[in-house]
Design a protein around this motif. Structure first.
Motif: not given
Length: 267
Positions: A203-207, A218-221, A226-227, A243-245
């Motif tokens: 939810a913290l990622i989505e908002d 404000p998104r993963f690229d 790196r994660v 992350f695979d997607a």
């Protein structure tokens, strides 16, 4: 000493002394032990620790090292399991007690298993925070990334081990305090009690709360981010699929990638 003063080292195990124990609540504690002069590890790795079992043979479990690679002591974070073969006894240790320490740390939650990037996100639940306490206090990580974030999701506020130190951006750390002040981000979240962040990590990622105050979008690229992930198997499974997607590739020590998990813990 209260117990275990007569442990004998083996070819694979040294015997170390407990120097400090901290009980966070009724089911979470951390402790420190002496570090052998010859013990070398990379921040984020795990090692076997243990006590004598019922037959006298060492009873061992894998624990992530929570202290950075330069520290003179070794820190660990553990749950308390009343009927656990090891943790039922480990939770009762006090300063001066002796425990076994494996001589060969290993693991993939290390910078070497990641490709170069700009932002490092460490996603954890519960005691999965431990390896990231190590990584976040390693000065080398701040040379590699422009932003370093630790995300810690727990059920109760009292489960937020090391909350004050992390909220203070590791200001008291002599080696990373200055760089952490500029680059370190701590995002705690509590799912079953009132708290400023009372939602799950997804939810913290989505908002976009997860990215607040950080450089970049404000998104993963996969080009820049790196994660590292450690904690519940459900969290790791769900986020690995996420992350695979997005086009991220899982890394390892032999083939660095864009995200890593500790497969020794998740099977």
């Amino acid at each position: 000493m209260t117990m275990l003063a007569t442990l004998e080292p083996t070819t694979a195990l040294s015997v170390e002394t407990v120097t400090d124990v901290r009980h966070w609540n009724e089911h979470l504690f951390s402790f420190s032990i002496t570090r052998p002069p010859s013990f070398r590890f990379r921040s984020g790795e795990f090692v076997m620790i243990g006590l004598p079992g019922p037959t006298g043979k060492p009873l061992l479990r894998a624990y992530s090292i929570a202290s950075p690679a330069y520290d003179e002591k070794l820190d660990f974070l553990s749950i308390k399991v009343d009927d656990g073969p090891l943790t039922s006894r480990l939770q009762k240790i006090v300063a001066g007690d002796r425990i076994y320490l494996g001589k060969k740390p290993t693991g993939t939650l290390v910078a070497d298993a990641l490709l170069p990037g700009k932002r490092l996100f460490m996603l954890s639940t519960g005691t999965g925070l431990a390896p990231f306490l190590s990584v976040a206090r390693d000065p080398d990580i701040y040379d590699l990334f422009d932003a370093v974030a630790v995300v810690h999701s727990v059920r109760r506020v009292s489960d937020l081990a090391f909350h004050d130190e992390l909220t203070g951006k590791l200001a008291d750390d002599p080696l990373v305090g200055e760089e952490a002040a500029a680059k370190f981000h701590y995002i705690p979240t509590v799912t079953r009690e009132p708290f400023r962040n009372a939602r799950r990590i997804d939810a913290l990622i989505e908002d976009c709360t997860l990215f607040a105050g950080m450089p970049g979008e404000p998104r993963f690229d996969p080009e820049t981010d790196r994660v590292m992930m450690c904690g519940s198997m459900a969290m790791i499974r769900d986020f690995a699929a996420r992350f695979d997607a997005l086009g991220f590739v899982e890394g390892s020590n032999s083939h660095p990638g864009q995200y890593v998990i500790e497969r020794a813990f998740v099977g």
